[in-house]
Design an enzyme around this catalytic site. Structure first.
Site, mmCIF file in Angstrom:
data_model
loop_
_atom_site.group_PDB
_atom_site.id
_atom_site.type_symbol
_atom_site.label_atom_id
_atom_site.label_comp_id
_atom_site.label_asym_id
_atom_site.label_seq_id
_atom_site.Cartn_x
_atom_site.Cartn_y
_atom_site.Cartn_z
ATOM 1 N N ASP A 1 36.530 58.122 -132.619
ATOM 2 C CA ASP A 1 37.061 56.792 -132.347
ATOM 3 C C ASP A 1 36.731 56.387 -130.918
ATOM 4 O O ASP A 1 35.597 56.521 -130.480
ATOM 5 C CB ASP A 1 38.575 56.782 -132.620
ATOM 6 C CG ASP A 1 39.101 55.401 -132.976
ATOM 7 O OD1 ASP A 1 39.242 54.579 -132.048
ATOM 8 O OD2 ASP A 1 39.376 55.141 -134.154
ATOM 9 N N CYS B 1 40.960 58.304 -128.758
ATOM 10 C CA CYS B 1 40.521 58.891 -130.027
ATOM 11 C C CYS B 1 41.320 58.364 -131.213
ATOM 12 O O CYS B 1 41.328 58.959 -132.291
ATOM 13 C CB CYS B 1 40.583 60.423 -129.976
ATOM 14 S SG CYS B 1 39.631 61.116 -128.614
ATOM 15 N N GLY C 1 30.224 60.067 -134.045
ATOM 16 C CA GLY C 1 31.472 60.131 -134.786
ATOM 17 C C GLY C 1 32.653 59.959 -133.836
ATOM 18 O O GLY C 1 32.499 59.889 -132.616
ATOM 19 N N GLY D 1 32.459 64.120 -129.614
ATOM 20 C CA GLY D 1 31.914 63.162 -130.579
ATOM 21 C C GLY D 1 30.420 63.360 -130.658
ATOM 22 O O GLY D 1 29.738 63.330 -129.628
#
Length: 232
Positions: free
Chosen positions: A91, A191, A89, A162
């Site tokens: 960015d 992110c 998960g 993440g």
């Protein structure tokens, strides 16, 4: 229920090689869980915790925006950095020398089956570690990771998070900037969050270099305490 965690420090290791190793350990746990269910057995599932330091690399989470990477393929090559789109998960983020990366590969059935709690515990491990250095780390509402100065104009991120989870088995994890070259973060929108800076432990302490082994030891202690686990 197995609360023992096999600890492995990989040292400096290529990102893709480490990712593939994580996948192997992840699959080993998942396969055993499937076997237990299919054969109605109750074999203990293992847990792992990896420490690693990566050569310069940018990674983009499965829901991330490629435009948050501000470099072309040629510019990446000139900077000696690699890029991967991966299955966690979050960015985009950067990994590199001077950064402590932790990958807990846990069967949460051995601990608690709550992903939100798991993420908060990872953050708490880093918050407690920073407190050992008299640095106040906090959470930022709606944003994962650990931050400093959240309610000030100087908000800055010191640790990114993440994870991926399937069948309550986790992989990927956290990246704490300890002695990082922060210039590499200028090549991304970290992110995917605009207008907030990134920092490192040595910068916050005003020293040239922090003892990374000491930081690792503190992380392991707080992790073991919070998860009520034992490293082996």
């Amino acid at each position: 229920m197995n609360k023992k965690i096999q600890f492995i420090d990989l040292g400096l290791k290529d990102y893709k090689v480490t990712w593939e190793y994580q996948e192997q350990l992840f699959k080993k746990i998942v396969d055993l869980k499937i076997q237990n269910r299919r054969e109605e057995t109750n074999l203990q599932t293992p847990n792992y915790f990896l420490f690693v330091e990566h050569p310069h690399v940018y990674t983009l989470g499965k829901s991330g925006d490629f435009e948050n990477l501000l470099l072309s393929e040629k510019q990446l090559e000139l900077k000696g950095a690699k890029f991967y789109k991966i299955n966690r998960g979050g960015d985009i983020t950067y990994h590199g020398p001077g950064q402590i990366v932790g990958y807990p590969i846990l069967d949460l059935d051995n601990f608690f089956t709550d992903i939100h709690k798991y993420l908060r515990f990872l953050e708490e491990v880093i918050i407690l570690t920073l407190a050992d250095y008299n640095i106040i780390g906090t959470r930022s509402e709606g944003e994962t990771g650990v931050w400093l100065g959240v309610d000030t104009p100087f908000a800055r991120k010191i640790c990114a998070l993440g994870v991926r989870a399937s069948r309550w088995v986790t992989m990927h994890g956290f990246a704490l900037n300890v002695n990082s070259d922060l210039g590499y973060f200028d090549n991304i929108i970290p992110c995917g969050i605009k207008g907030k800076a990134v920092t490192s432990l040595n910068v916050e302490l005003g020293v040239e270099k922090v003892d990374e082994q000491e930081v690792k030891d503190r992380i392991l202690k707080h992790f073991s305490d919070l998860f009520e686990s034992e490293f082996i």
